[in-house]
Enzyme design. Sequence first.
Site, PDB file in Angstrom:
ATOM      1  N   GLY A  11       3.691   4.380  -8.488  1.00  0.00           N
ATOM      2  CA  GLY A  11       2.323   4.732  -8.900  1.00  0.00           C
ATOM      3  C   GLY A  11       1.859   4.129 -10.211  1.00  0.00           C
ATOM      4  O   GLY A  11       0.906   4.624 -10.815  1.00  0.00           O
ATOM      5  N   ASN A  13       0.324   1.287 -10.671  1.00  0.00           N
ATOM      6  CA  ASN A  13      -1.042   0.763 -10.512  1.00  0.00           C
ATOM      7  C   ASN A  13      -2.056   1.907 -10.506  1.00  0.00           C
ATOM      8  O   ASN A  13      -3.142   1.771 -11.073  1.00  0.00           O
ATOM      9  CB  ASN A  13      -1.151  -0.072  -9.231  1.00  0.00           C
ATOM     10  CG  ASN A  13      -0.682  -1.496  -9.459  1.00  0.00           C
ATOM     11  OD1 ASN A  13      -1.341  -2.271 -10.159  1.00  0.00           O
ATOM     12  ND2 ASN A  13       0.469  -1.837  -8.901  1.00  0.00           N
ATOM     13  N   LYS A  90       2.423   1.543   4.330  1.00  0.00           N
ATOM     14  CA  LYS A  90       2.101   1.740   5.752  1.00  0.00           C
ATOM     15  C   LYS A  90       0.868   0.937   6.132  1.00  0.00           C
ATOM     16  O   LYS A  90      -0.012   0.705   5.310  1.00  0.00           O
ATOM     17  CB  LYS A  90       1.824   3.229   6.036  1.00  0.00           C
ATOM     18  CG  LYS A  90       3.036   4.093   5.861  1.00  0.00           C
ATOM     19  CD  LYS A  90       4.002   3.924   7.008  1.00  0.00           C
ATOM     20  CE  LYS A  90       5.338   4.533   6.667  1.00  0.00           C
ATOM     21  NZ  LYS A  90       6.422   4.114   7.514  1.00  0.00           N
ATOM     22  N   ASN A 106      -6.273  -4.384  -1.347  1.00  0.00           N
ATOM     23  CA  ASN A 106      -4.817  -4.290  -1.483  1.00  0.00           C
ATOM     24  C   ASN A 106      -4.378  -5.212  -2.612  1.00  0.00           C
ATOM     25  O   ASN A 106      -5.031  -6.208  -2.910  1.00  0.00           O
ATOM     26  CB  ASN A 106      -4.133  -4.720  -0.181  1.00  0.00           C
ATOM     27  CG  ASN A 106      -2.623  -4.563  -0.251  1.00  0.00           C
ATOM     28  OD1 ASN A 106      -2.110  -3.576  -0.788  1.00  0.00           O
ATOM     29  ND2 ASN A 106      -1.887  -5.530   0.270  1.00  0.00           N
ATOM     30  N   HIS A 108      -1.068  -7.529  -3.899  1.00  0.00           N
ATOM     31  CA  HIS A 108       0.221  -8.082  -3.485  1.00  0.00           C
ATOM     32  C   HIS A 108       0.834  -8.817  -4.681  1.00  0.00           C
ATOM     33  O   HIS A 108       0.152  -9.609  -5.338  1.00  0.00           O
ATOM     34  CB  HIS A 108       0.042  -9.041  -2.305  1.00  0.00           C
ATOM     35  CG  HIS A 108       1.354  -9.543  -1.794  1.00  0.00           C
ATOM     36  ND1 HIS A 108       2.232  -8.735  -1.092  1.00  0.00           N
ATOM     37  CD2 HIS A 108       1.969 -10.740  -1.933  1.00  0.00           C
ATOM     38  CE1 HIS A 108       3.323  -9.426  -0.812  1.00  0.00           C
ATOM     39  NE2 HIS A 108       3.195 -10.652  -1.305  1.00  0.00           N
TER      40      HIS A 108
HETATM   41  C1  GRF Z   1       3.315  -3.344  -6.790  1.00  0.00           C
HETATM   42  O1  GRF Z   1       4.118  -4.435  -7.122  1.00  0.00           O
HETATM   43  C2  GRF Z   1       2.267  -3.743  -5.789  1.00  0.00           C
HETATM   44  O2  GRF Z   1       1.806  -5.050  -5.959  1.00  0.00           O
HETATM   45  C3  GRF Z   1       3.007  -3.643  -4.502  1.00  0.00           C
HETATM   46  O3  GRF Z   1       3.839  -2.506  -4.653  1.00  0.00           O
HETATM   47  C4  GRF Z   1       4.105  -2.277  -6.036  1.00  0.00           C
HETATM   48  C5  GRF Z   1       3.639  -0.893  -6.341  1.00  0.00           C
HETATM   49  O4  GRF Z   1       3.960  -0.518  -7.639  1.00  0.00           O
HETATM   50  N1  GRF Z   1       2.108  -3.629  -3.373  1.00  0.00           N
HETATM   51  P1  GRF Z   1       3.407   0.853  -8.213  1.00  0.00           P
HETATM   52  O5  GRF Z   1       3.762   1.939  -7.214  1.00  0.00           O
HETATM   53  O6  GRF Z   1       1.919   0.721  -8.403  1.00  0.00           O
HETATM   54  O7  GRF Z   1       4.130   1.057  -9.507  1.00  0.00           O
END
Ligand code: GRF
Length: 204
Positions: A11, A13, A90, A106, A108
């Site tokens: 979490g 982000n 998912k 999204n 990536h």
């Molecule tokens: C991030 O690297 C994002 O790009 C990828 O999964 C990871 C999630 O990290 N899709 P967080 O849960 O936000 O710390």
Amino acid sequence: MNLCVLASGWGSNLSSIIHSGKTGKISSDIVLVISNNSASNALNIARENQIPAVHLSIKQFGLEDEYVRKFLELLRTYKVDMIILAGYLKMIPQQIVRNYKNKILNIHPALIPSFCGKGLYGLKVHEAVLNYGAKVTGVTIHLVDEEYDTGPIVLQKTVPVNDDDTPETLQKRVLTVEHEIYPEAIKLFETKKFNITGRKVFFT
Ligand code: GRF
């Protein structure tokens, strides 16, 4: 805009988007956080920030239809304008992608179309970058369509790969950039109009 953040894991982000709201970098509100994983730290972060947090997994339902109906009902109840996938592992049900066409983002942790697709998530992405010997990697924010990591690209930023990187050190460097550009991408949707020509997204 009212945002719903979907997350499966740590979490970070989600935290950075919440922080961007508090510091005025973005003006949207996170009105709902959903995780398919009841142990996801994203649910704790949401609750600590007084954001409704829901564990929603297809495993809780007998039929996929019931799961999708509940998902859509939550999005409608919280008047969600845009869905933000932040480490959500998912596939988004087709009906939701169709109902929220060009309203799902999204992130990536690589430069799409490299090192992406089904099975490439988390540390596996960074391992693949290092094994390939790439000299740069980066972050991609894209709109979500009905496949993995194939929707039109909104923003990308490069990150250098160092000779002594491990998947973990590279992941850390990439994550810092993720936290920087996800709020920037949200801001673009808040402040600009966009159109999509073929695969190209233009903001005006
Ligand atoms: C991030 O690297 C994002 O790009 C990828 O999964 C990871 C999630 O990290 N899709 P967080 O849960 O936000 O710390």
